[in-house]
Design an enzyme around this catalytic site. Structure first.
Site, PDB file in Angstrom:
ATOM      1  N   TYR A 191      36.077  40.188  20.232  1.00 18.97           N
ATOM      2  CA  TYR A 191      36.712  40.268  21.554  1.00 18.97           C
ATOM      3  C   TYR A 191      36.730  41.695  22.102  1.00 18.97           C
ATOM      4  O   TYR A 191      36.782  41.891  23.306  1.00 18.97           O
ATOM      5  CB  TYR A 191      38.157  39.762  21.484  1.00 18.97           C
ATOM      6  N   LYS A 228      33.801  34.426   6.718  1.00 21.73           N
ATOM      7  CA  LYS A 228      32.418  33.953   6.591  1.00 21.73           C
ATOM      8  C   LYS A 228      31.691  34.976   5.716  1.00 21.73           C
ATOM      9  O   LYS A 228      30.688  35.587   6.103  1.00 21.73           O
ATOM     10  CB  LYS A 228      31.786  33.818   7.987  1.00 21.73           C
ATOM     11  N   ASP A 242      33.722  27.488   8.051  1.00 21.51           N
ATOM     12  CA  ASP A 242      33.216  26.129   8.302  1.00 21.51           C
ATOM     13  C   ASP A 242      33.929  25.113   7.412  1.00 21.51           C
ATOM     14  O   ASP A 242      34.290  24.019   7.851  1.00 21.51           O
ATOM     15  CB  ASP A 242      31.684  26.060   8.172  1.00 21.51           C
ATOM     16  N   ASP A 286      40.877  31.791  17.092  1.00 23.47           N
ATOM     17  CA  ASP A 286      40.860  31.145  18.408  1.00 23.47           C
ATOM     18  C   ASP A 286      40.388  29.706  18.262  1.00 23.47           C
ATOM     19  O   ASP A 286      41.006  28.771  18.781  1.00 23.47           O
ATOM     20  CB  ASP A 286      39.928  31.920  19.347  1.00 23.47           C
ATOM     21  N   ASP A 331      42.851  25.867  18.186  1.00 22.47           N
ATOM     22  CA  ASP A 331      42.697  24.695  19.073  1.00 22.47           C
ATOM     23  C   ASP A 331      42.511  23.434  18.230  1.00 22.47           C
ATOM     24  O   ASP A 331      43.040  22.369  18.549  1.00 22.47           O
ATOM     25  CB  ASP A 331      41.480  24.848  20.006  1.00 22.47           C
TER      26      ASP A 331
END
Ligand code: IPM
Ligand code: MG
Length: 351
Positions: free
Chosen positions: A142, A188, A220, A244, A248
């Site tokens: 970001y 990751k 993942d 982020d 959700d």
């Protein structure tokens, strides 16, 4: 006794509706517990851009620094979709997070009583889900430089320093001590250098918390596990972009994104906002779910004003309304639903 000062930043779309709802609840709390709270309102996001001002006007930032707590609705407005990044409503959010040093974003997700079947998962899978996500909020993709776009290519930079990982990791471990003492650090590390650093630093910090179990999970795998074993998580600790996305997903898992609150904390004032966005498609219709914002107000009471009993009473009042069967449209699955105001009134009455 000096009054508490709260800055309201309604923002765009359904933001003003849900912030008005949470303000009513906070006023009721102040009444009932004999606190003095003063409210001021600032402009942010598309609402500011439409007045010909920057997405985050200086005056809003000054008011933010002076407040004891900030309650934000949402920013985002499709009419700015083609504007350059710096002139989009979202730029305000990124800037205020950065300027106020709000590096720790807490996003709790749990099954609310009465909503065991509201989401897409079987109730037996959802049962017992109660997790707290720690999303790093002022680093990573970001904010990383260099960044840019030309006609044929574009680039962003994912960058983390040891210090940035360490400070949020400590907060996550501290929080885990007050819960089920388990931290899942999500990265990751099979592909990214930033994730390898993340893993090294979280492992080192974990040594200071021998009473907390730390495990590492690839992002993942975590995305998948959130759908088939959401109750296996306690504290999830992860970087900005992964957080982020996973937050959700956690919202959908517990029934609706409209239920999820958040707290963004640094070393000064905290900012509290629902995880959902501005939902322009339902703005102005009076049907938005106010629970994410009301639960964010509860987090404001807890983390910024240090009023734990008051925070719990707001959360209990939300539970009472849900147990009584009240459902806003996002939770009603096509069945009978109540308006934003009706839900809010019921929560206020339950306080
Ligand atoms: C969130 C939102 C923001 C983010 C957007 C609006 C910039 O999705 O708070 O999760 O990506 O951080
Ligand atoms: Mg998001």
């Amino acid at each position: 006794m000096t009054p508490f000062s709260i800055l309201l930043l309604p923002g765009d779309g359904i933001g003003p509706e849900v912030v008005a709802a949470a303000e009513r609840v906070l006023r009721a709390v102040a009444d009932r517990y004999h606190h003095q709270i003063t409210f001021t309102t600032g402009v942010i996001g598309g609402a500011a851009l439409k007045q010909g001002r920057p997405a985050l006007p200086d005056e809003t930032l000054v008011a933010a620094r002076a407040a004891d707590g900030i309650l934000l609705g949402a920013v985002g407005d499709p009419s700015f979709d083609t504007a350059p990044p710096a002139q989009r409503p979202e730029a305000a959010l990124l800037k205020i997070r950065r300027e106020l040093g709000l590096y720790a974003n807490l996003r709790p997700a749990r099954v609310w009583p009465g909503l065991e079947s509201a989401g897409p998962l079987k109730p037996e899978i959802l049962k017992g889900t109660d997790l707290l996500m720690f999303r790093e909020l002022t680093g990573g993709l970001y904010y990383g430089e260099p960044r840019g776009q030309s006609d044929d290519s574009a680039h962003n930079t994912m960058r983390y320093s040891r210090h940035e990982v360490e400070r949020i990791a400590r907060r996550a471990f501290e929080a885990a001590r007050l819960r089920r003492r388990r931290v899942t650090s999500v990265d990751k590390a099979n592909v990214l250098e930033t994730s390898r650093l993340w893993r090294q630093v979280t492992t080192a910090v974990g040594k200071d918390y021998p009473d907390v179990t730390l495990d590492h999970m690839l992002v993942d795998t975590c995305a998948m596990k959130l759908t088939y074993a959401p109750s296996s998580f306690d504290v999830i600790l992860t970087e900005n972009m992964f957080g982020d996305i996973l937050s959700d997903e956690a919202g959908a898992v517990v029934g609706s994104l409209g239920l999820l609150p958040s707290a963004s904390l640094g070393d000064g004032v905290g900012l509290f906002e629902p995880v959902h966005g501005s939902a322009p498609d339902i703005a102005g219709k009076g049907i938005a779910n106010p629970i994410g914002t009301i639960a964010s107000a509860a987090m404001l009471l807890r983390y910024s004003l240090k009023l734990e009993d008051e925070a719990v009473s707001v959360e209990k009042a939300i539970e009472t309304a849900l147990i009584a069967g009240l459902r806003t449209a996002d939770l009603a699955a096509g069945g009978a639903s109540v308006s934003t105001t009706e839900m809010t009134e019921r929560i206020v009455a339950a306080l």
